[in-house]
Design a protein around this motif. Structure first.
Motif, PDB file in Angstrom:
ATOM      1  N   TYR A 157      48.675 105.937  55.044  1.00 51.13           N
ATOM      2  CA  TYR A 157      48.530 106.689  53.795  1.00 51.13           C
ATOM      3  C   TYR A 157      47.246 106.369  53.039  1.00 51.13           C
ATOM      4  N   LEU A 166      48.834 113.739  51.783  1.00 53.74           N
ATOM      5  CA  LEU A 166      49.997 112.886  51.561  1.00 53.74           C
ATOM      6  C   LEU A 166      51.243 113.522  52.167  1.00 53.74           C
ATOM      7  N   THR A 211      50.979 113.484  56.003  1.00 54.70           N
ATOM      8  CA  THR A 211      51.174 112.141  56.562  1.00 54.70           C
ATOM      9  C   THR A 211      52.655 111.837  56.758  1.00 54.70           C
TER      10      THR A 211
END
Length: 204
Positions: free
Chosen positions: A72, A105, A108
């Motif tokens: 991340y 984000l 991911t």
């Protein structure tokens, strides 16, 4: 990516407990002399299960499926940069940077690179569902390692992009870019193992 040839199967190193084998011997009923002694040995080499004979003939090769862990760092950096820009009243650049950070984000949490025995495939979700056709160039998001022309990881110290060119989508070659939202070291190692070395050094 390598196979081992052992000429003395009865001497197995105690350091390698994954190495096992069996010896089948055929003896003559007339004089009890050994007519044939053949051994098959198995060993796991960093994700590859290789079975070879004492004569060097490969019998079977299988490679385990590898999925690099999510990372991340890139979306967090982008969101932090967006917050800093907003804090200094630079709202115009803060908005797109923040949106990109949120998109990465989200990606991911769901996108996975799956390296199976013969190909790299992009899958989504915890159940590793099919990601469908590539929205940019068409075709399935699955490419055989044998079709890879070259690949690179930018940059080794902090991987941001992975690039590769393959000839499966079209004969003249198709280029792909993906943000590195996976563990960069794991991604580099498995790419080297399955697709061959790149021109860059590995992540540090």
């Amino acid at each position: 990516m390598a196979t081992a040839l052992l000429s003395a199967p009865c001497f197995l190193s105690p350091k390698n407990k994954e190495l096992g084998g069996f010896v089948s011997s055929f003896r003559s009923l007339n004089n009890g002399n050994l007519l044939h002694n053949h051994s098959l040995l198995r060993k796991k080499y960093g994700g590859s299960l290789v079975v070879t004979s004492v004569f060097g003939r490969k019998v079977k090769t299988t490679r385990e499926t590898v999925i690099p862990e999510p990372d991340y760092r890139i979306p967090i950096v982008l969101l932090g940069l967006s917050g800093g820009l907003a804090y200094t009243n630079n709202l115009l650049p803060a908005a797109p940077v923040g949106l990109l950070g949120l998109l990465l984000l989200f990606q991911t949490t769901r996108v996975r690179f799956v390296f199976d025995e013969e190909a790299l495939e992009v899958k989504v979700g915890e159940e590793l569902e099919n990601s469908g056709e590539n929205v940019f160039v068409g075709g399935k998001n699955r490419w055989k390692y044998s079709s890879f022309v070259n690949w690179e990881l930018w940059w080794p110290s902090f991987p941001i992009l992975v690039y590769f060119k393959e000839t499966q989508t079209k004969p003249e070659g198709q280029v792909h870019f993906f943000p590195v939202i996976f563990n960069g070291k794991q991604l580099y190692d498995i790419m080297v193992e399955r697709a061959g070395p790149s021109q860059t050094s590995g992540p540090k």
